[in-house]
Design a protein around this motif. Sequence first.
Motif, PDB file in Angstrom:
ATOM      1  N   GLY A  11      12.515   2.333  -2.856  1.00 50.98           N
ATOM      2  CA  GLY A  11      12.989   1.038  -3.336  1.00 50.98           C
ATOM      3  C   GLY A  11      13.148   1.052  -4.843  1.00 50.98           C
ATOM      4  N   ASP A  12      13.142  -0.135  -5.431  1.00 50.87           N
ATOM      5  CA  ASP A  12      13.346  -0.272  -6.869  1.00 50.87           C
ATOM      6  C   ASP A  12      12.044  -0.331  -7.651  1.00 50.87           C
TER       7      ASP A  12
ATOM      8  N   ARG B 186       2.756 -13.689  -1.654  1.00 48.39           N
ATOM      9  CA  ARG B 186       4.215 -13.856  -1.799  1.00 48.39           C
ATOM     10  C   ARG B 186       4.652 -13.547  -3.233  1.00 48.39           C
ATOM     11  N   ALA B 187       3.914 -14.060  -4.217  1.00 50.59           N
ATOM     12  CA  ALA B 187       4.285 -13.827  -5.621  1.00 50.59           C
ATOM     13  C   ALA B 187       4.260 -12.329  -5.934  1.00 50.59           C
ATOM     14  N   TRP B 188       3.226 -11.633  -5.468  1.00 52.18           N
ATOM     15  CA  TRP B 188       3.155 -10.183  -5.657  1.00 52.18           C
ATOM     16  C   TRP B 188       4.333  -9.491  -4.978  1.00 52.18           C
ATOM     17  N   SER B 189       4.598  -9.860  -3.736  1.00 54.17           N
ATOM     18  CA  SER B 189       5.682  -9.230  -2.984  1.00 54.17           C
ATOM     19  C   SER B 189       7.046  -9.499  -3.624  1.00 54.17           C
ATOM     20  N   ASP B 190       7.259 -10.729  -4.072  1.00 52.41           N
ATOM     21  CA  ASP B 190       8.537 -11.055  -4.705  1.00 52.41           C
ATOM     22  C   ASP B 190       8.796 -10.172  -5.923  1.00 52.41           C
ATOM     23  N   ALA B 191       7.734  -9.840  -6.651  1.00 55.93           N
ATOM     24  CA  ALA B 191       7.881  -9.054  -7.874  1.00 55.93           C
ATOM     25  C   ALA B 191       7.830  -7.546  -7.633  1.00 55.93           C
ATOM     26  N   GLU B 192       6.997  -7.110  -6.654  1.00 56.32           N
ATOM     27  CA  GLU B 192       6.702  -5.685  -6.582  1.00 56.32           C
ATOM     28  C   GLU B 192       6.893  -5.021  -5.213  1.00 56.32           C
ATOM     29  N   PHE B 193       7.183  -5.793  -4.187  1.00 58.63           N
ATOM     30  CA  PHE B 193       7.263  -5.199  -2.850  1.00 58.63           C
ATOM     31  C   PHE B 193       8.607  -5.529  -2.232  1.00 58.63           C
ATOM     32  N   ILE B 194       8.705  -6.600  -1.498  1.00 61.78           N
ATOM     33  CA  ILE B 194       9.984  -6.937  -0.870  1.00 61.78           C
ATOM     34  C   ILE B 194      11.032  -7.263  -1.926  1.00 61.78           C
ATOM     35  N   GLY B 195      10.639  -7.932  -2.996  1.00 64.14           N
ATOM     36  CA  GLY B 195      11.569  -8.223  -4.087  1.00 64.14           C
ATOM     37  C   GLY B 195      12.082  -6.974  -4.782  1.00 64.14           C
ATOM     38  N   ALA B 196      11.340  -5.878  -4.665  1.00 59.36           N
ATOM     39  CA  ALA B 196      11.762  -4.584  -5.224  1.00 59.36           C
ATOM     40  C   ALA B 196      12.466  -3.744  -4.159  1.00 59.36           C
ATOM     41  N   ARG B 197      12.883  -4.410  -3.102  1.00 57.33           N
ATOM     42  CA  ARG B 197      13.626  -3.774  -1.999  1.00 57.33           C
ATOM     43  C   ARG B 197      12.908  -2.545  -1.446  1.00 57.33           C
ATOM     44  N   VAL B 198      11.628  -2.745  -1.154  1.00 56.02           N
ATOM     45  CA  VAL B 198      10.795  -1.669  -0.639  1.00 56.02           C
ATOM     46  C   VAL B 198      11.369  -1.091   0.650  1.00 56.02           C
ATOM     47  N   THR B 199      11.148   0.186   0.840  1.00 61.79           N
ATOM     48  CA  THR B 199      11.368   0.839   2.135  1.00 61.79           C
ATOM     49  C   THR B 199      10.093   1.613   2.448  1.00 61.79           C
ATOM     50  N   LEU B 200       9.717   1.608   3.716  1.00 59.70           N
ATOM     51  CA  LEU B 200       8.513   2.301   4.157  1.00 59.70           C
ATOM     52  C   LEU B 200       8.882   3.230   5.303  1.00 59.70           C
ATOM     53  N   ASP B 201       8.784   4.525   5.057  1.00 62.21           N
ATOM     54  CA  ASP B 201       9.056   5.535   6.073  1.00 62.21           C
ATOM     55  C   ASP B 201       7.720   6.118   6.508  1.00 62.21           C
ATOM     56  N   VAL B 202       7.230   5.663   7.653  1.00 61.45           N
ATOM     57  CA  VAL B 202       5.911   6.062   8.143  1.00 61.45           C
ATOM     58  C   VAL B 202       5.939   7.528   8.554  1.00 61.45           C
ATOM     59  N   THR B 203       4.958   8.282   8.031  1.00 65.72           N
ATOM     60  CA  THR B 203       4.863   9.702   8.355  1.00 65.72           C
ATOM     61  C   THR B 203       3.616  10.051   9.154  1.00 65.72           C
ATOM     62  N   GLU B 204       2.620   9.161   9.131  1.00 63.97           N
ATOM     63  CA  GLU B 204       1.371   9.447   9.838  1.00 63.97           C
ATOM     64  C   GLU B 204       0.622   8.141  10.097  1.00 63.97           C
ATOM     65  N   VAL B 205      -0.099   8.096  11.209  1.00 68.01           N
ATOM     66  CA  VAL B 205      -0.921   6.936  11.559  1.00 68.01           C
ATOM     67  C   VAL B 205      -2.260   7.453  12.056  1.00 68.01           C
ATOM     68  N   ALA B 206      -3.347   6.816  11.591  1.00 71.05           N
ATOM     69  CA  ALA B 206      -4.679   7.219  12.033  1.00 71.05           C
ATOM     70  C   ALA B 206      -5.585   5.999  12.106  1.00 71.05           C
ATOM     71  N   ALA B 207      -6.528   6.031  13.040  1.00 72.48           N
ATOM     72  CA  ALA B 207      -7.522   4.962  13.153  1.00 72.48           C
ATOM     73  C   ALA B 207      -8.624   5.210  12.148  1.00 72.48           C
ATOM     74  N   GLY B 208      -9.195   4.112  11.655  1.00 68.22           N
ATOM     75  CA  GLY B 208     -10.322   4.210  10.734  1.00 68.22           C
ATOM     76  C   GLY B 208     -11.620   4.382  11.495  1.00 68.22           C
ATOM     77  N   PRO B 209     -12.730   4.403  10.762  1.00 67.47           N
ATOM     78  CA  PRO B 209     -14.033   4.544  11.420  1.00 67.47           C
ATOM     79  C   PRO B 209     -14.259   3.429  12.437  1.00 67.47           C
ATOM     80  N   GLY B 210     -14.635   3.799  13.621  1.00 67.73           N
ATOM     81  CA  GLY B 210     -14.903   2.824  14.667  1.00 67.73           C
ATOM     82  C   GLY B 210     -13.676   2.042  15.090  1.00 67.73           C
ATOM     83  N   ASP B 211     -12.496   2.555  14.774  1.00 63.84           N
ATOM     84  CA  ASP B 211     -11.223   1.900  15.111  1.00 63.84           C
ATOM     85  C   ASP B 211     -11.106   0.501  14.515  1.00 63.84           C
ATOM     86  N   ALA B 212     -11.885   0.210  13.455  1.00 61.44           N
ATOM     87  CA  ALA B 212     -11.829  -1.111  12.832  1.00 61.44           C
ATOM     88  C   ALA B 212     -10.536  -1.295  12.060  1.00 61.44           C
ATOM     89  N   ASP B 213     -10.040  -0.243  11.485  1.00 62.62           N
ATOM     90  CA  ASP B 213      -8.832  -0.298  10.669  1.00 62.62           C
ATOM     91  C   ASP B 213      -7.838   0.745  11.163  1.00 62.62           C
TER      92      ASP B 213
END
Length: 111
Positions: A86-87, A50-77
């Motif tokens: 954002g800011d 939360r502290a990280w996000s407040d300072a650098e992610f959601i608190g910086a009004r992040v926007t995420l525009d997904v351009t690609e999605v892929a599975a990791g090795p063995g679909d683990a990730d």
Amino acid sequence: MPATTPLPPVVDAFLDAANAHDTDAWLRTFTPDGAVDDWGRVLSGHDAVRAWSDAEFIGARVTLDVTEVAAGPGDADVTVLAQVGGDGFNGPSHFTFTVQEGLISLVRITA
């Protein structure tokens, strides 16, 4: 959003909450000891994340525009390539999600 792999529902919820700037909903996507690895800096547990996000992610009004999605090795990730806005950091980043029992245990952010 072009995708080669369907996103787990919790990753969709993470992205939706981040784009809505809803920190509480975003934190609910993590396990209690969930972590963010932000370009090598690791923050673990809800308070640190939360502290990280407040300072650098959601608190910086992040926007995420997904351009690609892929599975990791063995679909683990699942890795999402997103154009970040954002800011704070602006540019492309990879978000690799490790999901355990329907929640995110780790999100690794890299170039």
